[in-house]
Design a protein around this motif. Sequence first.
Motif, mmCIF file in Angstrom:
data_model
loop_
_atom_site.group_PDB
_atom_site.id
_atom_site.type_symbol
_atom_site.label_atom_id
_atom_site.label_comp_id
_atom_site.label_asym_id
_atom_site.label_seq_id
_atom_site.Cartn_x
_atom_site.Cartn_y
_atom_site.Cartn_z
ATOM 1 N N ARG A 23 0.846 -1.199 0.000
ATOM 2 C CA ARG A 23 0.000 0.000 0.000
ATOM 3 C C ARG A 23 0.873 1.238 0.000
ATOM 4 N NH1 ARG A 23 -2.409 0.384 4.899
ATOM 5 N NH2 ARG A 23 -0.778 -0.915 5.696
ATOM 6 N N ARG A 24 0.522 2.189 -0.835
ATOM 7 C CA ARG A 24 1.292 3.424 -0.923
ATOM 8 C C ARG A 24 0.502 4.584 -0.341
ATOM 9 N NH1 ARG A 24 5.230 3.761 -5.735
ATOM 10 N NH2 ARG A 24 5.638 1.575 -6.118
ATOM 11 N N ARG A 25 1.235 5.489 0.198
ATOM 12 C CA ARG A 25 0.650 6.715 0.726
ATOM 13 C C ARG A 25 0.152 7.563 -0.439
ATOM 14 N NH1 ARG A 25 4.138 10.627 4.647
ATOM 15 N NH2 ARG A 25 2.508 12.169 5.073
ATOM 16 N N ARG A 26 -1.013 8.180 -0.269
ATOM 17 C CA ARG A 26 -1.547 9.057 -1.314
ATOM 18 C C ARG A 26 -0.649 10.276 -1.458
ATOM 19 N NH1 ARG A 26 -7.214 7.531 -1.854
ATOM 20 N NH2 ARG A 26 -6.817 5.495 -2.738
ATOM 21 N N PRO A 27 -0.352 10.657 -2.693
ATOM 22 C CA PRO A 27 0.495 11.842 -2.888
ATOM 23 C C PRO A 27 -0.276 13.122 -2.564
ATOM 24 C CG PRO A 27 -0.215 10.942 -4.993
ATOM 25 C CD PRO A 27 -0.703 9.994 -3.947
ATOM 26 N N PRO A 28 0.430 14.177 -2.182
ATOM 27 C CA PRO A 28 -0.242 15.439 -1.827
ATOM 28 C C PRO A 28 -1.149 15.974 -2.934
ATOM 29 C CG PRO A 28 2.045 15.520 -1.172
ATOM 30 C CD PRO A 28 1.867 14.248 -1.958
ATOM 31 N N TYR A 29 -0.773 15.778 -4.211
ATOM 32 C CA TYR A 29 -1.596 16.333 -5.285
ATOM 33 C C TYR A 29 -2.974 15.688 -5.357
ATOM 34 C CZ TYR A 29 0.356 12.356 -7.934
ATOM 35 O OH TYR A 29 0.749 11.115 -8.342
ATOM 36 N N TRP A 30 -3.160 14.483 -4.831
ATOM 37 C CA TRP A 30 -4.483 13.855 -4.798
ATOM 38 C C TRP A 30 -5.410 14.672 -3.899
ATOM 39 C CZ3 TRP A 30 -8.025 11.827 -1.435
ATOM 40 C CH2 TRP A 30 -9.019 11.029 -1.997
ATOM 41 N N PHE A 31 -4.918 15.028 -2.722
ATOM 42 C CA PHE A 31 -5.715 15.811 -1.776
ATOM 43 C C PHE A 31 -5.942 17.234 -2.285
ATOM 44 C CE2 PHE A 31 -3.377 12.618 0.657
ATOM 45 C CZ PHE A 31 -4.415 11.999 1.331
ATOM 46 N N GLU A 32 -4.904 17.805 -2.886
ATOM 47 C CA GLU A 32 -5.022 19.165 -3.420
ATOM 48 C C GLU A 32 -6.044 19.217 -4.554
ATOM 49 O OE1 GLU A 32 -3.586 21.855 -2.066
ATOM 50 O OE2 GLU A 32 -2.801 20.500 -0.543
ATOM 51 N N SER A 33 -6.049 18.199 -5.391
ATOM 52 C CA SER A 33 -7.002 18.124 -6.495
ATOM 53 C C SER A 33 -8.434 18.075 -5.968
ATOM 54 C CB SER A 33 -6.697 16.882 -7.345
ATOM 55 O OG SER A 33 -7.670 16.706 -8.338
ATOM 56 N N ARG A 34 -8.643 17.290 -4.943
ATOM 57 C CA ARG A 34 -9.976 17.152 -4.335
ATOM 58 C C ARG A 34 -10.434 18.478 -3.730
ATOM 59 N NH1 ARG A 34 -12.124 16.522 0.552
ATOM 60 N NH2 ARG A 34 -13.947 15.180 0.782
ATOM 61 N N ARG A 35 -9.557 19.086 -2.920
ATOM 62 C CA ARG A 35 -9.916 20.352 -2.266
ATOM 63 C C ARG A 35 -10.191 21.441 -3.290
ATOM 64 N NH1 ARG A 35 -6.944 24.506 -1.094
ATOM 65 N NH2 ARG A 35 -5.011 23.360 -1.394
ATOM 66 N N ARG A 36 -9.343 21.547 -4.302
ATOM 67 C CA ARG A 36 -9.510 22.562 -5.346
ATOM 68 C C ARG A 36 -10.842 22.381 -6.076
ATOM 69 N NH1 ARG A 36 -4.625 22.640 -6.920
ATOM 70 N NH2 ARG A 36 -4.774 20.692 -8.062
ATOM 71 N N TYR A 37 -11.211 21.128 -6.384
ATOM 72 C CA TYR A 37 -12.467 20.871 -7.079
ATOM 73 C C TYR A 37 -13.662 21.369 -6.257
ATOM 74 C CZ TYR A 37 -16.625 18.580 -8.731
ATOM 75 O OH TYR A 37 -17.910 18.356 -9.154
ATOM 76 N N PHE A 38 -13.712 20.995 -4.992
ATOM 77 C CA PHE A 38 -14.864 21.376 -4.175
ATOM 78 C C PHE A 38 -14.943 22.880 -3.961
ATOM 79 C CE2 PHE A 38 -14.951 16.849 -2.885
ATOM 80 C CZ PHE A 38 -16.278 16.607 -3.188
ATOM 81 N N VAL A 39 -13.823 23.532 -3.707
ATOM 82 C CA VAL A 39 -13.841 24.992 -3.510
ATOM 83 C C VAL A 39 -14.258 25.686 -4.799
ATOM 84 C CG1 VAL A 39 -12.423 27.024 -3.031
ATOM 85 C CG2 VAL A 39 -12.154 24.969 -1.642
ATOM 86 N N LYS A 40 -13.676 25.288 -5.918
ATOM 87 C CA LYS A 40 -13.946 25.940 -7.201
ATOM 88 C C LYS A 40 -15.399 25.774 -7.641
ATOM 89 C CE LYS A 40 -12.761 25.595 -12.081
ATOM 90 N NZ LYS A 40 -12.000 24.837 -13.067
ATOM 91 N N ASN A 41 -15.939 24.571 -7.512
ATOM 92 C CA ASN A 41 -17.254 24.283 -8.070
ATOM 93 C C ASN A 41 -18.414 24.382 -7.093
ATOM 94 O OD1 ASN A 41 -16.694 23.467 -10.924
ATOM 95 N ND2 ASN A 41 -15.297 22.121 -9.848
ATOM 96 N N HIS A 42 -18.137 24.321 -5.810
ATOM 97 C CA HIS A 42 -19.232 24.310 -4.838
ATOM 98 C C HIS A 42 -19.111 25.372 -3.758
ATOM 99 C CE1 HIS A 42 -20.724 20.622 -6.634
ATOM 100 N NE2 HIS A 42 -19.507 20.125 -6.559
ATOM 101 N N GLY A 43 -17.982 26.050 -3.714
ATOM 102 C CA GLY A 43 -17.817 27.122 -2.741
ATOM 103 C C GLY A 43 -17.190 26.674 -1.430
ATOM 104 N N ARG A 44 -16.854 27.671 -0.637
ATOM 105 C CA ARG A 44 -16.145 27.424 0.625
ATOM 106 C C ARG A 44 -16.954 26.607 1.622
ATOM 107 N NH1 ARG A 44 -13.293 33.229 1.920
ATOM 108 N NH2 ARG A 44 -11.844 33.176 0.162
ATOM 109 N N PHE A 45 -18.217 26.953 1.767
ATOM 110 C CA PHE A 45 -19.051 26.262 2.753
ATOM 111 C C PHE A 45 -19.187 24.788 2.403
ATOM 112 C CE2 PHE A 45 -23.277 24.963 4.359
ATOM 113 C CZ PHE A 45 -23.036 25.118 5.709
ATOM 114 N N TYR A 46 -19.498 24.483 1.159
ATOM 115 C CA TYR A 46 -19.665 23.096 0.716
ATOM 116 C C TYR A 46 -18.343 22.337 0.836
ATOM 117 C CZ TYR A 46 -21.443 19.233 -2.142
ATOM 118 O OH TYR A 46 -21.848 18.009 -2.594
ATOM 119 N N ALA A 47 -17.227 22.975 0.466
ATOM 120 C CA ALA A 47 -15.914 22.331 0.580
ATOM 121 C C ALA A 47 -15.599 21.997 2.031
ATOM 122 C CB ALA A 47 -14.834 23.225 -0.008
ATOM 123 N N THR A 48 -15.955 22.903 2.928
ATOM 124 C CA THR A 48 -15.746 22.661 4.357
ATOM 125 C C THR A 48 -16.593 21.490 4.825
ATOM 126 O OG1 THR A 48 -15.266 25.004 4.688
ATOM 127 C CG2 THR A 48 -15.834 23.717 6.643
#
Length: 115
Positions: A44-69
Amino acid sequence: MYFEEVDFCRRAAAAGWKCWYMPESRVVHLVGAVSQISDNRKHRRRRPPYWFESRRRYFVKNHGRFYATLADLAFLIGFACWRLRRFIQRKDDTDPPRLLLDSIAHSVFFRGWVV
């Protein structure tokens, strides 16, 4: 590579593009072939930081701060509950190493809402 695909499809739909379902088509998806993060043949490999960054960026960009939170909060609570349940039931640990801690470190709570 991860949530960028979802973002692309969302923008295409918003631009009026039609989606076609072709049941006769066949796709071979080699899971983790590029990043090797989900290749079960290896350890098993640790998830790379860009996986988490991609997820956070998607939710903030498309759904806003409240939804991302809320999305981060729901994932963190749900995953913590899963870890506890798995511990109580003595199930094997099949999660990537440090997934919960990395999720917290890359959440909107620590990284903010920068897109």
